[in-house]
Scaffold this active site. Structure first.
Site, PDB file in Angstrom:
ATOM      1  N   ASN A  85      76.181  17.708 -15.035  1.00  0.00           N
ATOM      2  CA  ASN A  85      76.516  16.596 -13.960  1.00  0.00           C
ATOM      3  C   ASN A  85      76.993  17.272 -12.616  1.00  0.00           C
ATOM      4  OD1 ASN A  85      78.349  14.369 -13.593  1.00  0.00           O
ATOM      5  ND2 ASN A  85      79.141  14.298 -15.563  1.00  0.00           N
ATOM      6  N   HIS A 115      79.819  41.577  -6.799  1.00  0.00           N
ATOM      7  CA  HIS A 115      79.625  42.437  -5.432  1.00  0.00           C
ATOM      8  C   HIS A 115      80.299  43.674  -5.761  1.00  0.00           C
ATOM      9  CE1 HIS A 115      78.322  38.954  -3.242  1.00  0.00           C
ATOM     10  NE2 HIS A 115      79.235  38.274  -3.867  1.00  0.00           N
ATOM     11  N   GLY A 142      84.216  20.419 -17.348  1.00  0.00           N
ATOM     12  CA  GLY A 142      84.149  20.245 -16.024  1.00  0.00           C
ATOM     13  C   GLY A 142      84.929  21.304 -15.473  1.00  0.00           C
ATOM     14  N   THR A 165      85.109  35.020 -19.002  1.00  0.00           N
ATOM     15  CA  THR A 165      85.009  36.523 -18.891  1.00  0.00           C
ATOM     16  C   THR A 165      84.240  37.164 -19.785  1.00  0.00           C
ATOM     17  OG1 THR A 165      87.166  37.036 -19.380  1.00  0.00           O
ATOM     18  CG2 THR A 165      86.919  36.635 -17.031  1.00  0.00           C
ATOM     19  N   LYS A 166      84.254  36.748 -20.890  1.00  0.00           N
ATOM     20  CA  LYS A 166      83.751  37.435 -21.980  1.00  0.00           C
ATOM     21  C   LYS A 166      82.791  36.661 -22.810  1.00  0.00           C
ATOM     22  CE  LYS A 166      87.321  40.711 -22.375  1.00  0.00           C
ATOM     23  NZ  LYS A 166      88.764  41.216 -23.174  1.00  0.00           N
ATOM     24  N   ARG A 180      90.137  32.136 -23.667  1.00  0.00           N
ATOM     25  CA  ARG A 180      90.405  32.574 -25.158  1.00  0.00           C
ATOM     26  C   ARG A 180      90.109  31.720 -26.134  1.00  0.00           C
ATOM     27  NH1 ARG A 180      95.390  35.009 -22.262  1.00  0.00           N
ATOM     28  NH2 ARG A 180      94.591  37.093 -21.953  1.00  0.00           N
TER      29      ARG A 180
END
Length: 184
Positions: A85, A115, A142, A165-166, A180
């Protein structure tokens, strides 16, 4: 013989993003993205020719709504029937693979670059790239953000606004920041 910054980036090693060869590749991507984002809406094309030529590989019937942004494009592989989208961003300093029938909601962001944590090395442009993989039949809500090195399994769902993050296992639904598993 020393390796180029592009070779280091592709090998998943620390590299300098301020390199001239990488700047040329980013400029090529910006040109293709600009052509895609400014193309007239009629006739609608599933994937504009500039993006189709830029990507590493793409399946059939892929649709990317404008505006879209990517860093290089050359590291993006799309399966069949992928939908993105409006407002999606893919910072593809490493391979980004998106499986068949996967859908991304508006403003989804996929980041591969990390970084350097040392401020002096970060100021010199040092970063490392980790691939991101989205399996088949994945739905990304979204505004979700997918961080470097994440793999999302087939049929998984990422809720709107989640920060992933995982890794997410196949068929799992994740929400929140950090994302989660959703309790049903």
């Amino acid at each position: 013989m020393s390796r180029t910054e592009r070779q280091k980036m592709q090998a998943g090693e620390w590299y300098c993003c301020l390199d001239s060869e990488l700047s040329v590749l980013r400029h090529q991507a910006r040109t293709a993205v600009h052509q895609h984002n400014t193309a007239p809406p009629d006739p609608a094309e599933n994937l504009s020719p500039p993006l189709a030529a830029l990507f590493a590989a793409r399946g059939e019937n892929c649709l990317i709504e404008a505006p879209f942004h990517c860093a290089y494009g050359i590291n993006i592989t799309l399966g069949n029937n992928v939908y993105m989208n409006a407002g999606c961003t893919i910072l593809d300093t490493a391979p980004v693979t998106i499986g068949d029938r996967t859908m991304l909601g508006p403003n989804v962001q996929i980041y591969c670059a990390q970084h350097h944590k040392d401020k002096d090395l970060r100021a010199k442009g040092l970063e490392i790239a980790h691939p991101v993989t989205l399996g088949s039949d994945v739905w990304i809500g979204g505004g979700a953000i997918i961080l470097p090195g994440v793999a999302i399994g087939d049929g998984a769902i990422v809720g709107a606004g989640a920060v992933v993050t995982k890794d997410v296992v196949a068929g799992q639904t994740v929400t929140g920041n950090p994302a989660r598993p959703r309790q049903v």
